[in-house]
Design an enzyme around this catalytic site. Structure first.
Site, PDB file in Angstrom:
ATOM      1  CE  LYS A  78      -4.281  -1.686   1.926  1.00  0.00           C
ATOM      2  NZ  LYS A  78      -4.756  -2.167   3.200  1.00  0.00           N
ATOM      3  NE  ARG A  79       6.263   0.331   2.531  1.00  0.00           N
ATOM      4  CZ  ARG A  79       7.289   0.256   1.730  1.00  0.00           C
ATOM      5  NH1 ARG A  79       7.946   1.340   1.384  1.00  0.00           N
ATOM      6  NH2 ARG A  79       7.694  -0.907   1.260  1.00  0.00           N
TER       7      ARG A  79
END
Ligand code: GLU
Length: 472
Positions: free
Chosen positions: A240-241
């Site tokens: 998700k980063r």
């Protein structure tokens, strides 16, 4: 020749991840290419972590991408009785054994091994037990052969060998009677007659254990293709980063499924330097042999480039069907304004995503839009109301708003005042769309039609008069 059968086997513990979607896509393409069958199997034996929402999200993602399956979804949780039968079979053939070692005993052995710098591996205490202690709590372990090695030729990674002595006597059934992951995968792939297993390379280490199980159960071993994982731009595992990792999030951000499919397939597979592929072309050209061994790096710029390509070249009718819901989400009643297909045609060239297209289309439907005062200020010289009035009046006389008519009408106004086309077109654009960033003015007017253009000019006249009053 036997039927070619491939499967996608997601665990329903989250949404359909970009990596999972690529695995599904590769399996689907290979099945379609070889005119085989594509099977969907939900691996939900981990009851605590599996959810119906996840199953729904995965099915939604696959449907959105157009990855239709020929069989399933099968649920492993429906098959517990089958797994039990297979455990019994291995037990009765002496290929598996009951292990009564307690957790404490195993922990102690583990610690001892670590202290002595040995690999903590089950020491086989119960492997040759005689006498039956069925009523005592026990797990069932597979008798991993001693000595030798297990070798397979991975279609992507080439030959991979594991020494059997490295492998534990795998637990195939827990003390609560539930089967374990590697065991159920093999029972399912064997009984579903899967011929090629394409999956993420995080499963490479499971493969030798699984091969030994196929052999013990007397089933043919499928071919394996382990696909390298997907990395983010900083070369760490995509997470998700790095941005959205859920396939459906890309739909919600306005991506077209064909762009995502085209993007995903190129994350690992290549065909010369060709970048754009129709689905039919992919089915024809895809080949596991051309999947690279190194990890693919997720590149959002390329995805957006593909998306604009597919929007630009897309069928306006279809794009209109897709655009509707995005507009509704923004509170627009699309039946209240111009025909969506004509709207799409004016925006295809300027929209990188369907969200951008929806934003760009708002002015067609929102008649109470705000004006860009800064842009308007440049034209506030006393003649604006008159200019708007003239355009309005000439529109009233026009019976058909096509490009030619509008152009002639504007040219006439220019000539009568000795001004340039842009001196009419720019302020007109503000009156009709609220600002200066919009599709070509003639296109906009053609889509809006005479009546709506006139109404907008009247609204603009009132607005400008109000502004001028305030200025005095
Ligand atoms: N359920 C496994 C996963 O989601 C896939 C197992 C397999 O493909 O063999 O990672």
């Amino acid at each position: 020749m036997s039927e070619v059968r491939l499967r996608f086997a997601p665990s329903p513990t989250g949404y359909l991840h970009v990596g999972g979607a690529r695995t599904a896509l590769f399996n689907w393409l290979q099945a379609r290419k070889e005119k085989g069958r594509f099977i969907l199997r939900i691996e939900d034996t981990d009851v605590a972590r599996s959810t119906q929402e996840s199953v729904d999200a995965i099915l939604e993602g696959m449907k959105w991408l157009g990855l239709d399956w020929d069989e399933g979804p099968y649920y492993q949780s429906d098959n517990f009785h089958i797994y039990r039968e297979f455990v019994e079979k291995l037990l009765s053939e002496g290929k598996a054994y009951r292990c009564y070692c307690t957790a404490e005993e195993l922990d102690a052995k583990r610690e001892k091994a670590l202290k002595e710098k040995r690999k903590p591996k089950y020491d086989g205490t119960c492997r040759n037990l005689t006498g039956v202690l069925h009523d005592k709590p026990h797990v069932v372990r597979f008798k991993t052969p001693h000595g030798g090695s297990t070798v397979f030729d991975d279609i992507i990674k080439g030959r991979i060998a594991f020494s059997n002595d490295e492998l534990d006597d795998l637990i195939i059934q827990r003390s609560d009677g539930t089967p374990t992951y590697n065991f159920v995968v093999v029972v399912d792939d064997a009984t579903m007659r899967i011929t090629t297993v394409i999956r993420g390379d995080d499963h490479v280490n499971n493969t030798p254990r699984q091969i030994l199980l196929y052999e013990a159960l007397g089933y043919p071993v499928p071919r394996f293709a382990h696909v390298p994982m997907i990395l983010g731009s900083d070369k760490t595992r995509l997470s998700k980063r790095h941005g959205a990792t859920s396939v459906i999030a890309y739909r919600d951000m306005g991506y077209l499924p064909e762009a995502v499919v085209n993007y995903l397939v190129r994350l690992g597979w290549s065909y010369g330097d060709q970048e754009i592929f129709s689905t039919e072309e992919l089915i024809e050209k895809f080949s596991l042999d051309a999947v690279g061994r190194s990890a693919g790096v997720f590149n959002p710029d390329k995805l957006i480039w593909l998306n604009s390509h597919y929007i630009k070249t897309g069928d306006p009718e279809r794009l209109a069907t897709l655009l509707g819901p995005y507009l509704e989400q923004k509170g627009i009643d699309v039946s209240s304004g111009p025909n969506l297909v004509s709207v799409v045609k004016t925006l295809q060239d300027r929209s990188k995503t369907m969200i951008e297209m929806a934003d760009g289309a708002l002015f067609y439907y929102k008649t109470d839009f705000e004006y860009d005062d800064k842009a308007l200020a440049k034209f506030l010289n006393g003649n604006l109301v008159q200019l708007y009035g003239e355009i309005r009046d000439s529109l009233k006389e026009a019976d058909n708003l096509d490009h030619g008519t509008i152009e002639a009408l504007f040219a006439k106004i220019c000539a009568s005042h000795g001004i340039k086309m842009k001196d009419v077109a720019l302020p007109a654009r503000i009156a009709l769309t609220g600002g200066t960033a919009a599709p070509g003015l003639f296109d906009v007017m053609e889509v809006l039609g005479c009546r709506e253009s006139i109404q907008r000019l009247e609204r603009a006249i009132e607005y400008v008069q109000e502004l001028e009053r305030e200025r005095q």
